[in-house]
Design a protein around this motif. Structure first.
Motif, PDB file in Angstrom:
ATOM      1  N   PHE A  10       0.842  -1.189   0.000  1.00  0.00           N
ATOM      2  CA  PHE A  10       0.000   0.000   0.000  1.00  0.00           C
ATOM      3  C   PHE A  10       0.885   1.249   0.000  1.00  0.00           C
ATOM      4  O   PHE A  10       1.860   1.340   0.750  1.00  0.00           O
ATOM      5  N   VAL A  11       0.508   2.195  -0.845  1.00  0.00           N
ATOM      6  CA  VAL A  11       1.311   3.401  -1.056  1.00  0.00           C
ATOM      7  C   VAL A  11       0.420   4.620  -0.854  1.00  0.00           C
ATOM      8  O   VAL A  11      -0.549   4.821  -1.594  1.00  0.00           O
ATOM      9  N   SER A  12       0.726   5.426   0.142  1.00  0.00           N
ATOM     10  CA  SER A  12      -0.079   6.613   0.431  1.00  0.00           C
ATOM     11  C   SER A  12       0.464   7.821  -0.318  1.00  0.00           C
ATOM     12  O   SER A  12       1.682   8.067  -0.328  1.00  0.00           O
ATOM     13  N   ILE A  13      -0.437   8.559  -0.960  1.00  0.00           N
ATOM     14  CA  ILE A  13      -0.070   9.803  -1.655  1.00  0.00           C
ATOM     15  C   ILE A  13      -0.616  10.958  -0.821  1.00  0.00           C
ATOM     16  O   ILE A  13      -1.825  11.129  -0.706  1.00  0.00           O
ATOM     17  N   ILE A  14       0.279  11.752  -0.225  1.00  0.00           N
ATOM     18  CA  ILE A  14      -0.173  12.826   0.654  1.00  0.00           C
ATOM     19  C   ILE A  14       0.495  14.145   0.264  1.00  0.00           C
ATOM     20  O   ILE A  14       1.480  14.172  -0.464  1.00  0.00           O
ATOM     21  N   GLY A  15      -0.061  15.236   0.802  1.00  0.00           N
ATOM     22  CA  GLY A  15       0.492  16.556   0.525  1.00  0.00           C
ATOM     23  C   GLY A  15      -0.566  17.620   0.711  1.00  0.00           C
ATOM     24  O   GLY A  15      -1.710  17.336   1.081  1.00  0.00           O
ATOM     25  N   ARG A  16      -0.210  18.854   0.451  1.00  0.00           N
ATOM     26  CA  ARG A  16      -1.150  19.958   0.574  1.00  0.00           C
ATOM     27  C   ARG A  16      -2.249  19.850  -0.492  1.00  0.00           C
ATOM     28  O   ARG A  16      -2.098  19.102  -1.467  1.00  0.00           O
ATOM     29  N   PRO A  17      -3.332  20.630  -0.349  1.00  0.00           N
ATOM     30  CA  PRO A  17      -4.333  20.678  -1.413  1.00  0.00           C
ATOM     31  C   PRO A  17      -3.724  21.184  -2.724  1.00  0.00           C
ATOM     32  O   PRO A  17      -2.811  22.015  -2.723  1.00  0.00           O
ATOM     33  N   VAL A  19      -1.794  19.992  -5.057  1.00  0.00           N
ATOM     34  CA  VAL A  19      -0.424  19.729  -5.528  1.00  0.00           C
ATOM     35  C   VAL A  19      -0.389  18.658  -6.618  1.00  0.00           C
ATOM     36  O   VAL A  19       0.679  18.363  -7.158  1.00  0.00           O
ATOM     37  N   GLY A  20      -1.546  18.051  -6.928  1.00  0.00           N
ATOM     38  CA  GLY A  20      -1.602  17.097  -8.034  1.00  0.00           C
ATOM     39  C   GLY A  20      -1.693  15.641  -7.638  1.00  0.00           C
ATOM     40  O   GLY A  20      -1.374  14.753  -8.430  1.00  0.00           O
ATOM     41  N   LYS A  21      -2.153  15.355  -6.414  1.00  0.00           N
ATOM     42  CA  LYS A  21      -2.225  13.958  -5.941  1.00  0.00           C
ATOM     43  C   LYS A  21      -3.180  13.130  -6.802  1.00  0.00           C
ATOM     44  O   LYS A  21      -2.841  12.022  -7.226  1.00  0.00           O
ATOM     45  N   SER A  22      -4.368  13.655  -7.050  1.00  0.00           N
ATOM     46  CA  SER A  22      -5.350  12.904  -7.836  1.00  0.00           C
ATOM     47  C   SER A  22      -4.911  12.774  -9.290  1.00  0.00           C
ATOM     48  O   SER A  22      -5.104  11.723  -9.917  1.00  0.00           O
ATOM     49  N   THR A  23      -4.306  13.819  -9.832  1.00  0.00           N
ATOM     50  CA  THR A  23      -3.798  13.758 -11.208  1.00  0.00           C
ATOM     51  C   THR A  23      -2.724  12.682 -11.322  1.00  0.00           C
ATOM     52  O   THR A  23      -2.677  11.930 -12.308  1.00  0.00           O
ATOM     53  N   LEU A  24      -1.868  12.581 -10.308  1.00  0.00           N
ATOM     54  CA  LEU A  24      -0.828  11.550 -10.314  1.00  0.00           C
ATOM     55  C   LEU A  24      -1.434  10.156 -10.291  1.00  0.00           C
ATOM     56  O   LEU A  24      -1.019   9.271 -11.060  1.00  0.00           O
ATOM     57  N   LEU A  25      -2.419   9.932  -9.416  1.00  0.00           N
ATOM     58  CA  LEU A  25      -3.027   8.605  -9.338  1.00  0.00           C
ATOM     59  C   LEU A  25      -3.688   8.239 -10.669  1.00  0.00           C
ATOM     60  O   LEU A  25      -3.522   7.119 -11.173  1.00  0.00           O
ATOM     61  N   PHE A  60      -2.466   2.232  -4.450  1.00  0.00           N
ATOM     62  CA  PHE A  60      -2.205   3.640  -4.155  1.00  0.00           C
ATOM     63  C   PHE A  60      -3.407   4.250  -3.438  1.00  0.00           C
ATOM     64  O   PHE A  60      -4.558   4.007  -3.814  1.00  0.00           O
ATOM     65  N   ILE A  61      -3.134   5.037  -2.411  1.00  0.00           N
ATOM     66  CA  ILE A  61      -4.197   5.675  -1.630  1.00  0.00           C
ATOM     67  C   ILE A  61      -4.133   7.175  -1.871  1.00  0.00           C
ATOM     68  O   ILE A  61      -3.188   7.847  -1.447  1.00  0.00           O
ATOM     69  N   ASP A  62      -5.140   7.697  -2.596  1.00  0.00           N
ATOM     70  CA  ASP A  62      -5.237   9.146  -2.799  1.00  0.00           C
ATOM     71  C   ASP A  62      -5.935   9.747  -1.584  1.00  0.00           C
ATOM     72  O   ASP A  62      -6.909   9.187  -1.080  1.00  0.00           O
ATOM     73  N   THR A  63      -5.442  10.886  -1.107  1.00  0.00           N
ATOM     74  CA  THR A  63      -5.953  11.454   0.140  1.00  0.00           C
ATOM     75  C   THR A  63      -6.321  12.922  -0.041  1.00  0.00           C
ATOM     76  O   THR A  63      -5.794  13.605  -0.928  1.00  0.00           O
ATOM     77  N   PRO A  64      -7.208  13.430   0.827  1.00  0.00           N
ATOM     78  CA  PRO A  64      -7.491  14.872   0.804  1.00  0.00           C
ATOM     79  C   PRO A  64      -6.235  15.667   1.143  1.00  0.00           C
ATOM     80  O   PRO A  64      -5.318  15.167   1.798  1.00  0.00           O
ATOM     81  N   GLY A  65      -6.202  16.907   0.702  1.00  0.00           N
ATOM     82  CA  GLY A  65      -5.064  17.770   0.990  1.00  0.00           C
ATOM     83  C   GLY A  65      -4.981  18.133   2.461  1.00  0.00           C
ATOM     84  O   GLY A  65      -6.003  18.338   3.125  1.00  0.00           O
ATOM     85  N   ILE A  66      -3.771  18.215   2.971  1.00  0.00           N
ATOM     86  CA  ILE A  66      -3.552  18.561   4.377  1.00  0.00           C
ATOM     87  C   ILE A  66      -3.582  20.081   4.520  1.00  0.00           C
ATOM     88  O   ILE A  66      -2.817  20.795   3.859  1.00  0.00           O
ATOM     89  N   PHE A  93       5.198  11.787  -0.689  1.00  0.00           N
ATOM     90  CA  PHE A  93       4.843  13.112  -0.178  1.00  0.00           C
ATOM     91  C   PHE A  93       4.981  14.096  -1.336  1.00  0.00           C
ATOM     92  O   PHE A  93       6.085  14.416  -1.771  1.00  0.00           O
ATOM     93  N   LEU A  94       3.840  14.567  -1.859  1.00  0.00           N
ATOM     94  CA  LEU A  94       3.840  15.447  -3.019  1.00  0.00           C
ATOM     95  C   LEU A  94       3.944  16.906  -2.600  1.00  0.00           C
ATOM     96  O   LEU A  94       3.256  17.336  -1.680  1.00  0.00           O
ATOM     97  N   VAL A  95       4.800  17.630  -3.302  1.00  0.00           N
ATOM     98  CA  VAL A  95       4.858  19.085  -3.142  1.00  0.00           C
ATOM     99  C   VAL A  95       4.810  19.720  -4.523  1.00  0.00           C
ATOM    100  O   VAL A  95       5.177  19.095  -5.526  1.00  0.00           O
ATOM    101  N   ASP A  96       4.341  20.942  -4.570  1.00  0.00           N
ATOM    102  CA  ASP A  96       4.421  21.737  -5.786  1.00  0.00           C
ATOM    103  C   ASP A  96       5.895  22.077  -5.979  1.00  0.00           C
ATOM    104  O   ASP A  96       6.544  22.621  -5.083  1.00  0.00           O
TER     105      ASP A  96
END
Length: 297
Positions: A10-17, A19-25, A60-66, A93-96
Protein backbone atom coordinates in the motif's frame (compact mmCIF):
# COMPACT_ATOMS: atom_id res chain seq x y z
CA UNK A 1 16.68 -19.44 -12.94
CA UNK A 2 14.62 -18.66 -9.84
CA UNK A 3 11.28 -16.94 -10.27
CA UNK A 4 11.06 -13.35 -9.04
CA UNK A 5 8.92 -12.96 -5.88
CA UNK A 6 5.51 -11.29 -6.16
CA UNK A 7 5.65 -7.86 -4.57
CA UNK A 8 2.63 -5.98 -3.24
CA UNK A 9 1.76 -3.23 -0.82
CA UNK A 10 0.00 0.00 0.00
CA UNK A 11 1.31 3.40 -1.06
CA UNK A 12 -0.08 6.61 0.43
CA UNK A 13 -0.07 9.80 -1.65
CA UNK A 14 -0.17 12.83 0.65
CA UNK A 15 0.49 16.56 0.53
CA UNK A 16 -1.15 19.96 0.57
CA UNK A 17 -4.33 20.68 -1.41
CA UNK A 18 -3.94 21.18 -5.15
CA UNK A 19 -0.42 19.73 -5.53
CA UNK A 20 -1.60 17.10 -8.03
CA UNK A 21 -2.22 13.96 -5.94
CA UNK A 22 -5.35 12.90 -7.84
CA UNK A 23 -3.80 13.76 -11.21
CA UNK A 24 -0.83 11.55 -10.31
CA UNK A 25 -3.03 8.61 -9.34
CA UNK A 26 -5.07 8.89 -12.55
CA UNK A 27 -1.83 9.06 -14.54
CA UNK A 28 -0.42 5.92 -12.87
CA UNK A 29 -3.63 3.96 -13.46
CA UNK A 30 -4.05 5.20 -17.03
CA UNK A 31 -7.73 5.85 -16.25
CA UNK A 32 -9.61 8.60 -14.47
CA UNK A 33 -11.01 7.26 -11.22
CA UNK A 34 -10.47 10.37 -9.08
CA UNK A 35 -11.97 13.77 -9.81
CA UNK A 36 -9.70 16.77 -10.33
CA UNK A 37 -10.05 20.53 -10.59
CA UNK A 38 -7.88 23.61 -10.30
CA UNK A 39 -9.52 24.42 -6.96
CA UNK A 40 -7.99 23.09 -3.71
CA UNK A 41 -9.73 20.52 -1.50
CA UNK A 42 -11.45 18.76 -4.39
CA UNK A 43 -10.72 15.31 -2.93
CA UNK A 44 -12.62 14.60 0.31
CA UNK A 45 -12.32 10.83 0.84
CA UNK A 46 -9.46 8.37 0.76
CA UNK A 47 -9.66 6.49 -2.53
CA UNK A 48 -7.67 3.37 -3.41
CA UNK A 49 -6.39 2.86 -6.92
CA UNK A 50 -5.04 -0.57 -7.88
CA UNK A 51 -2.08 -0.77 -10.27
CA UNK A 52 -1.08 -4.23 -11.47
CA UNK A 53 2.34 -5.05 -12.88
CA UNK A 54 3.86 -8.34 -14.01
CA UNK A 55 4.92 -9.78 -10.67
CA UNK A 56 3.30 -7.20 -8.43
CA UNK A 57 0.31 -5.20 -7.26
CA UNK A 58 0.47 -1.65 -5.92
CA UNK A 59 -2.47 -0.15 -4.04
CA UNK A 60 -2.21 3.64 -4.16
CA UNK A 61 -4.20 5.67 -1.63
CA UNK A 62 -5.24 9.15 -2.80
CA UNK A 63 -5.95 11.45 0.14
CA UNK A 64 -7.49 14.87 0.80
CA UNK A 65 -5.06 17.77 0.99
CA UNK A 66 -3.55 18.56 4.38
CA UNK A 67 -4.65 22.01 5.55
CA UNK A 68 -5.71 23.92 8.66
CA UNK A 69 -9.20 22.55 9.17
CA UNK A 70 -12.06 24.65 10.50
CA UNK A 71 -15.35 22.88 9.76
CA UNK A 72 -16.26 19.31 10.79
CA UNK A 73 -16.04 18.31 7.13
CA UNK A 74 -12.53 19.72 6.81
CA UNK A 75 -11.41 18.02 10.01
CA UNK A 76 -12.73 14.73 8.60
CA UNK A 77 -10.72 15.34 5.40
CA UNK A 78 -7.48 16.07 7.24
CA UNK A 79 -7.97 13.06 9.55
CA UNK A 80 -8.42 10.88 6.44
CA UNK A 81 -5.11 12.14 5.06
CA UNK A 82 -3.09 11.91 8.28
CA UNK A 83 -4.30 8.40 9.12
CA UNK A 84 -3.13 7.20 5.70
CA UNK A 85 0.56 7.45 6.66
CA UNK A 86 0.13 4.71 9.25
CA UNK A 87 0.60 1.07 8.29
CA UNK A 88 1.51 1.65 4.63
CA UNK A 89 4.58 0.33 2.85
CA UNK A 90 5.65 3.52 1.07
CA UNK A 91 4.65 7.20 1.37
CA UNK A 92 4.73 9.58 -1.58
CA UNK A 93 4.84 13.11 -0.18
CA UNK A 94 3.84 15.45 -3.02
CA UNK A 95 4.86 19.09 -3.14
CA UNK A 96 4.42 21.74 -5.79
CA UNK A 97 7.87 21.95 -7.36
CA UNK A 98 7.73 25.75 -7.16
CA UNK A 99 7.07 25.75 -3.40
CA UNK A 100 9.67 27.15 -1.01
CA UNK A 101 11.28 24.20 0.88
CA UNK A 102 11.81 26.36 3.97
CA UNK A 103 8.08 27.12 4.18
CA UNK A 104 7.14 23.48 3.55
CA UNK A 105 9.51 22.11 6.21
CA UNK A 106 7.30 22.61 9.34
CA UNK A 107 4.35 20.82 7.74
CA UNK A 108 6.56 17.98 6.49
CA UNK A 109 7.96 17.42 9.99
CA UNK A 110 4.50 17.60 11.58
CA UNK A 111 2.91 15.10 9.19
CA UNK A 112 5.82 12.65 9.09
CA UNK A 113 6.69 12.67 12.80
CA UNK A 114 7.20 9.07 13.95
CA UNK A 115 6.70 7.60 10.45
CA UNK A 116 8.78 4.47 9.84
CA UNK A 117 7.83 3.73 6.23
CA UNK A 118 10.16 4.95 3.48
CA UNK A 119 9.14 8.40 2.25
CA UNK A 120 9.73 9.62 -1.30
CA UNK A 121 9.45 13.38 -1.80
CA UNK A 122 7.75 13.87 -5.16
CA UNK A 123 8.24 17.32 -6.65
CA UNK A 124 5.36 17.81 -9.09
CA UNK A 125 4.73 20.35 -11.87
CA UNK A 126 8.38 20.40 -12.96
CA UNK A 127 7.24 21.33 -16.46
CA UNK A 128 6.57 24.81 -15.06
CA UNK A 129 9.97 25.32 -13.37
CA UNK A 130 13.37 26.31 -14.85
CA UNK A 131 15.86 23.44 -14.39
CA UNK A 132 18.30 25.49 -12.29
CA UNK A 133 15.59 26.42 -9.80
CA UNK A 134 14.45 22.79 -9.61
CA UNK A 135 17.93 21.54 -8.72
CA UNK A 136 18.26 24.22 -6.02
CA UNK A 137 14.96 23.19 -4.45
CA UNK A 138 15.83 19.49 -4.59
CA UNK A 139 19.06 20.24 -2.77
CA UNK A 140 17.22 22.29 -0.14
CA UNK A 141 14.64 19.53 0.47
CA UNK A 142 17.41 17.01 1.11
CA UNK A 143 18.16 18.86 4.35
CA UNK A 144 14.53 19.02 5.49
CA UNK A 145 13.85 15.32 6.12
CA UNK A 146 15.64 11.97 5.52
CA UNK A 147 13.67 11.16 2.36
CA UNK A 148 14.48 7.85 0.67
CA UNK A 149 14.52 9.71 -2.65
CA UNK A 150 13.63 13.14 -4.02
CA UNK A 151 11.89 12.59 -7.31
CA UNK A 152 10.86 15.31 -9.82
CA UNK A 153 7.83 14.58 -12.02
CA UNK A 154 5.03 16.18 -13.99
CA UNK A 155 1.79 14.34 -13.32
CA UNK A 156 0.12 16.45 -16.01
CA UNK A 157 2.49 15.38 -18.81
CA UNK A 158 3.57 12.02 -17.36
CA UNK A 159 7.25 13.02 -17.25
CA UNK A 160 9.03 10.93 -14.60
CA UNK A 161 5.94 8.99 -13.51
CA UNK A 162 6.97 5.59 -14.88
CA UNK A 163 10.42 5.67 -13.18
CA UNK A 164 8.68 6.73 -9.96
CA UNK A 165 6.38 3.71 -10.16
CA UNK A 166 9.38 1.41 -10.69
CA UNK A 167 11.11 2.92 -7.65
CA UNK A 168 8.02 2.36 -5.50
CA UNK A 169 7.72 -1.23 -6.73
CA UNK A 170 11.32 -1.95 -5.70
CA UNK A 171 10.52 -0.77 -2.16
CA UNK A 172 7.50 -3.06 -1.73
CA UNK A 173 7.75 -6.30 0.25
CA UNK A 174 6.85 -9.75 -0.98
CA UNK A 175 3.12 -10.17 -0.54
CA UNK A 176 -0.20 -11.43 -1.90
CA UNK A 177 -2.46 -10.06 -4.62
CA UNK A 178 -4.88 -8.04 -2.48
CA UNK A 179 -7.45 -7.35 -5.23
CA UNK A 180 -8.54 -9.06 -8.46
CA UNK A 181 -6.27 -7.97 -11.28
CA UNK A 182 -9.14 -6.65 -13.41
CA UNK A 183 -10.30 -3.79 -11.16
CA UNK A 184 -8.87 -0.27 -10.86
CA UNK A 185 -10.42 0.77 -7.55
CA UNK A 186 -12.27 -0.65 -4.57
CA UNK A 187 -14.86 2.16 -4.46
CA UNK A 188 -18.32 1.37 -5.90
CA UNK A 189 -19.59 2.88 -9.15
CA UNK A 190 -22.20 4.90 -7.22
CA UNK A 191 -19.39 6.71 -5.38
CA UNK A 192 -17.56 7.55 -8.62
CA UNK A 193 -20.80 8.78 -10.21
CA UNK A 194 -21.44 11.13 -7.26
CA UNK A 195 -17.86 12.39 -7.51
CA UNK A 196 -18.18 13.05 -11.26
CA UNK A 197 -21.26 15.19 -10.63
CA UNK A 198 -19.42 17.06 -7.87
CA UNK A 199 -16.45 17.64 -10.18
CA UNK A 200 -18.68 19.29 -12.77
CA UNK A 201 -20.01 21.61 -10.06
CA UNK A 202 -16.42 22.45 -9.07
CA UNK A 203 -15.56 23.28 -12.67
CA UNK A 204 -18.70 25.20 -13.62
CA UNK A 205 -19.78 27.24 -10.58
CA UNK A 206 -18.45 30.17 -8.58
CA UNK A 207 -15.79 29.71 -5.92
CA UNK A 208 -17.94 29.57 -2.78
CA UNK A 209 -20.44 27.03 -4.12
CA UNK A 210 -18.39 23.80 -4.63
CA UNK A 211 -17.20 23.67 -1.03
CA UNK A 212 -20.80 23.65 0.21
CA UNK A 213 -21.89 20.79 -2.07
CA UNK A 214 -22.43 17.13 -1.22
CA UNK A 215 -23.81 14.76 -3.86
CA UNK A 216 -25.79 11.65 -2.96
CA UNK A 217 -26.85 9.05 -5.54
CA UNK A 218 -30.43 8.14 -4.62
CA UNK A 219 -31.01 5.41 -7.19
CA UNK A 220 -28.94 3.50 -9.74
CA UNK A 221 -30.85 1.03 -11.91
CA UNK A 222 -30.27 -0.66 -15.24
CA UNK A 223 -33.46 -0.78 -17.30
CA UNK A 224 -34.43 -3.67 -19.58
CA UNK A 225 -33.26 -1.69 -22.62
CA UNK A 226 -29.75 -1.37 -21.14
CA UNK A 227 -30.05 2.30 -20.17
CA UNK A 228 -28.76 3.05 -16.67
CA UNK A 229 -31.16 5.38 -14.84
CA UNK A 230 -29.49 7.44 -12.13
CA UNK A 231 -31.09 9.94 -9.76
CA UNK A 232 -28.87 12.10 -7.57
CA UNK A 233 -29.38 14.92 -5.10
CA UNK A 234 -27.03 17.89 -4.91
CA UNK A 235 -27.05 19.17 -1.32
CA UNK A 236 -26.08 22.79 -0.64
CA UNK A 237 -26.10 24.88 2.53
CA UNK A 238 -27.96 28.03 1.43
CA UNK A 239 -30.82 29.07 -0.87
CA UNK A 240 -28.46 31.39 -2.76
CA UNK A 241 -26.23 28.41 -3.62
CA UNK A 242 -29.24 26.44 -4.81
CA UNK A 243 -30.08 29.33 -7.14
CA UNK A 244 -26.56 29.38 -8.59
CA UNK A 245 -26.55 25.63 -9.23
CA UNK A 246 -29.98 25.67 -10.90
CA UNK A 247 -29.15 28.83 -12.87
CA UNK A 248 -31.45 31.00 -14.93
CA UNK A 249 -34.29 28.83 -16.24
CA UNK A 250 -32.36 25.75 -15.11
CA UNK A 251 -29.47 26.32 -17.53
CA UNK A 252 -26.63 25.61 -15.06
CA UNK A 253 -28.21 22.42 -13.73
CA UNK A 254 -28.72 21.21 -17.32
CA UNK A 255 -25.07 21.91 -18.12
CA UNK A 256 -23.87 20.11 -14.98
CA UNK A 257 -26.12 17.17 -15.85
CA UNK A 258 -25.04 17.04 -19.50
CA UNK A 259 -21.31 17.17 -18.73
CA UNK A 260 -21.65 14.58 -15.95
CA UNK A 261 -23.81 12.23 -18.05
CA UNK A 262 -21.25 12.12 -20.85
CA UNK A 263 -18.46 11.14 -18.48
CA UNK A 264 -20.64 8.63 -16.59
CA UNK A 265 -21.50 6.96 -19.91
CA UNK A 266 -17.77 6.51 -20.58
CA UNK A 267 -17.30 5.08 -17.09
CA UNK A 268 -20.19 2.61 -17.36
CA UNK A 269 -19.90 1.99 -21.12
CA UNK A 270 -23.68 2.36 -21.33
CA UNK A 271 -26.35 4.94 -22.13
CA UNK A 272 -27.30 6.91 -19.04
CA UNK A 273 -30.46 8.77 -18.03
CA UNK A 274 -29.37 11.21 -15.31
CA UNK A 275 -31.82 13.11 -13.15
CA UNK A 276 -30.51 15.76 -10.74
CA UNK A 277 -32.25 17.42 -7.81
CA UNK A 278 -31.01 20.27 -5.63
CA UNK A 279 -31.79 20.42 -1.90
CA UNK A 280 -30.85 22.92 0.80
CA UNK A 281 -29.39 21.06 3.79
CA UNK A 282 -28.52 23.94 6.10
CA UNK A 283 -24.97 23.81 7.53
CA UNK A 284 -24.57 20.13 6.61
CA UNK A 285 -20.77 20.46 6.79
CA UNK A 286 -21.07 21.03 10.57
CA UNK A 287 -23.78 18.42 11.20
CA UNK A 288 -22.41 15.01 12.25
CA UNK A 289 -25.60 13.15 11.23
CA UNK A 290 -25.60 14.68 7.74
CA UNK A 291 -21.86 14.16 7.32
CA UNK A 292 -22.40 10.47 7.99
CA UNK A 293 -25.40 10.37 5.64
CA UNK A 294 -23.35 11.97 2.86
CA UNK A 295 -20.44 9.54 3.29
CA UNK A 296 -18.08 11.65 5.39
CA UNK A 297 -17.82 9.57 8.54
Amino acid sequence: MSEQPFRSGFVSIIGRPNVGKSTLLNRILGEKIVITSDKPQTTRNRIQGIHNLPGGQMVFIDTPGIHRAKSRLNRFMVDEALSSVQGVDVILFLVDGAADPEKEAPMIHEVLAGVESPVILVMNKIDLIPKGELLERMSAYSGVFPFREIFPISAATGDGVEPLVRLVYDLLPEGPCYFPDDILTDVPERFIVAEIIREKIFRLTRDEVPYSVAVVVDSFKERENGVVAIAATINVERDSQKGIIIGKKGTMLKRIGSDARQEIEQLLDAKVFLELFVRVSTEWSENSRMLKEFGYE
